[in-house]
Write an enzyme that holds these catalytic residues in place. Structure first.
Site, mmCIF file in Angstrom:
data_model
loop_
_atom_site.group_PDB
_atom_site.id
_atom_site.type_symbol
_atom_site.label_atom_id
_atom_site.label_comp_id
_atom_site.label_asym_id
_atom_site.label_seq_id
_atom_site.Cartn_x
_atom_site.Cartn_y
_atom_site.Cartn_z
ATOM 1 N N ASN A 97 -6.058 -4.481 -6.650
ATOM 2 C CA ASN A 97 -7.092 -3.705 -5.979
ATOM 3 C C ASN A 97 -6.826 -2.198 -5.978
ATOM 4 O O ASN A 97 -7.756 -1.405 -5.832
ATOM 5 C CB ASN A 97 -7.229 -4.191 -4.529
ATOM 6 C CG ASN A 97 -8.111 -3.307 -3.696
ATOM 7 O OD1 ASN A 97 -9.311 -3.219 -3.929
ATOM 8 N ND2 ASN A 97 -7.524 -2.634 -2.718
ATOM 9 N N TYR B 9 -11.961 8.339 -14.179
ATOM 10 C CA TYR B 9 -12.251 7.122 -13.419
ATOM 11 C C TYR B 9 -12.959 6.095 -14.298
ATOM 12 O O TYR B 9 -12.545 4.924 -14.369
ATOM 13 C CB TYR B 9 -13.107 7.471 -12.210
ATOM 14 C CG TYR B 9 -13.427 6.303 -11.305
ATOM 15 C CD1 TYR B 9 -12.477 5.801 -10.425
ATOM 16 C CD2 TYR B 9 -14.687 5.707 -11.336
ATOM 17 C CE1 TYR B 9 -12.770 4.735 -9.592
ATOM 18 C CE2 TYR B 9 -14.982 4.634 -10.507
ATOM 19 C CZ TYR B 9 -14.026 4.158 -9.636
ATOM 20 O OH TYR B 9 -14.319 3.085 -8.813
ATOM 21 N N ASP C 50 0.862 -1.178 0.000
ATOM 22 C CA ASP C 50 0.000 0.000 0.000
ATOM 23 C C ASP C 50 0.893 1.220 0.000
ATOM 24 O O ASP C 50 2.046 1.166 0.448
ATOM 25 C CB ASP C 50 -0.904 -0.010 1.238
ATOM 26 C CG ASP C 50 -2.168 0.814 1.058
ATOM 27 O OD1 ASP C 50 -2.061 2.043 0.867
ATOM 28 O OD2 ASP C 50 -3.277 0.243 1.122
ATOM 29 N N LYS D 247 -11.650 2.342 -15.562
ATOM 30 C CA LYS D 247 -12.336 1.123 -15.118
ATOM 31 C C LYS D 247 -12.895 0.319 -16.288
ATOM 32 O O LYS D 247 -12.954 -0.914 -16.225
ATOM 33 C CB LYS D 247 -13.432 1.477 -14.116
ATOM 34 C CG LYS D 247 -12.889 2.036 -12.798
ATOM 35 C CD LYS D 247 -11.949 1.070 -12.099
ATOM 36 C CE LYS D 247 -11.515 1.563 -10.733
ATOM 37 N NZ LYS D 247 -10.659 0.589 -10.016
ATOM 38 N N ASP E 207 4.214 2.129 -4.036
ATOM 39 C CA ASP E 207 3.289 2.861 -4.900
ATOM 40 C C ASP E 207 3.071 2.018 -6.160
ATOM 41 O O ASP E 207 4.026 1.708 -6.874
ATOM 42 C CB ASP E 207 3.889 4.218 -5.263
ATOM 43 C CG ASP E 207 2.964 5.084 -6.103
ATOM 44 O OD1 ASP E 207 2.036 4.545 -6.744
ATOM 45 O OD2 ASP E 207 3.185 6.305 -6.134
ATOM 46 N N VAL E 208 1.816 1.648 -6.441
ATOM 47 C CA VAL E 208 1.533 0.757 -7.566
ATOM 48 C C VAL E 208 1.927 1.369 -8.908
ATOM 49 O O VAL E 208 2.138 0.636 -9.884
ATOM 50 C CB VAL E 208 0.038 0.352 -7.569
ATOM 51 C CG1 VAL E 208 -0.840 1.506 -8.064
ATOM 52 C CG2 VAL E 208 -0.202 -0.897 -8.387
#
Length: 264
Positions: A94, A160, A45, A164, A67-68
């Site tokens: 996620n 967003y 995370d 998605k 950090d992704v």
């Protein structure tokens, strides 16, 4: 499962899993559900305080601050985990952010880029690095968290929604690509998930359109067939199901956990 969203009772003993953004919210519910089912879990995370709290509560897991959207950090973490676990069976992508709430002409390009980097490119970084270990598992699972906004238009939330929708395309393409290696790939599309994050989203929308928090909340729930929010545990239960033998022939699907959101 009772009306409060009790955890699904399945055994995943020995399963080796990685969860991105696993220290809070939906991610933490997924991590704790996997632990409860007997899996060996690693999570990362971006929030250091939440990672420390997770490590304190569950000292048996691998928990790191990563950090992704940092490819080098993701690579290093997954290398550590696959070495420590001797392989990998499950990747839960996620990590995600809400992004800006504004008309397209008012969106700062930097905010657009950050939303895509975290919500989409971060999933690519994780899948890219995890793929060899998942293929070697012969029973690998990738679960990408999308959103009900990944099947519906969403005014004033274009970064967003775009990210998605892209996650669903990424999921379906990976399912075809990795299926011959025994890897199942699915997307979960949560709806209105109760908690601080949706409260922030509702408030941002209320501010953007000049109305009250309660009016926007009622508007959201009025578009849900079951007229209620879902819980983080509802999403975690779908993860458990997809990881279990009961989900062994489910792949390439975009599965809503939303109470049937009719529109946004």
């Amino acid at each position: 499962m009772d009306k409060n969203g009790a955890r699904l009772g399945v055994s995943l003993t020995g399963l080796r899993a990685v969860v991105s953004a696993g220290a809070a919210g939906i991610g933490r519910s997924i991590v704790e559900a996997l632990i409860g089912a007997g899996a060996r879990v690693a999570a990362f995370d971006v929030a250091g305080d939440k990672v420390r709290a997770m490590r304190s509560a569950h000292p048996e897991i691998i928990a790191r601050v990563v950090d992704v959207s940092d490819r080098a950090g993701v690579d290093a973490f997954l290398e550590e985990v696959t070495t420590e676990f001797g392989g990998l069976d499950v990747l839960v992508n996620n990590a995600g952010i809400a992004g800006p709430t504004a008309k397209v002409e008012d969106i700062d390009p930097t905010d657009w880029e950050a939303t895509i980097a975290i919500n989409l490119t971060g999933q690519f970084y994780c899948a890219r690095k995890a793929a060899p270990a998942l293929k070697a598992s012969k029973n690998g699972v990738i679960i990408n968290i999308s959103s009900v906004a990944g099947r519906l238009g969403y005014a004033n939330r274009t970064p967003y929604a775009a990210s998605k929708w892209a996650v669903v395309g990424f999921t379906k393409s990976l399912a075809i690509e990795m299926g011959p290696d025994g890897v199942r790939v699915n997307a979960i599309l949560p709806g209105v998930v109760e908690g601080p994050r949706i409260d922030r989203v509702i408030q941002a929308r209320a501010d953007a359109i000049g109305t009250s928090f309660d009016e926007v909340r009622d508007e959201y729930l009025g578009k849900v067939s079951l007229r209620r929010m879902v819980s983080a545990d509802d999403v975690a239960n779908m993860v458990l199901f997809l990881c279990s033998p009961a989900g062994r022939n489910i792949s390439g699907q975009a599965l809503g956990v939303c109470g049937n959101v009719e529109s946004l």
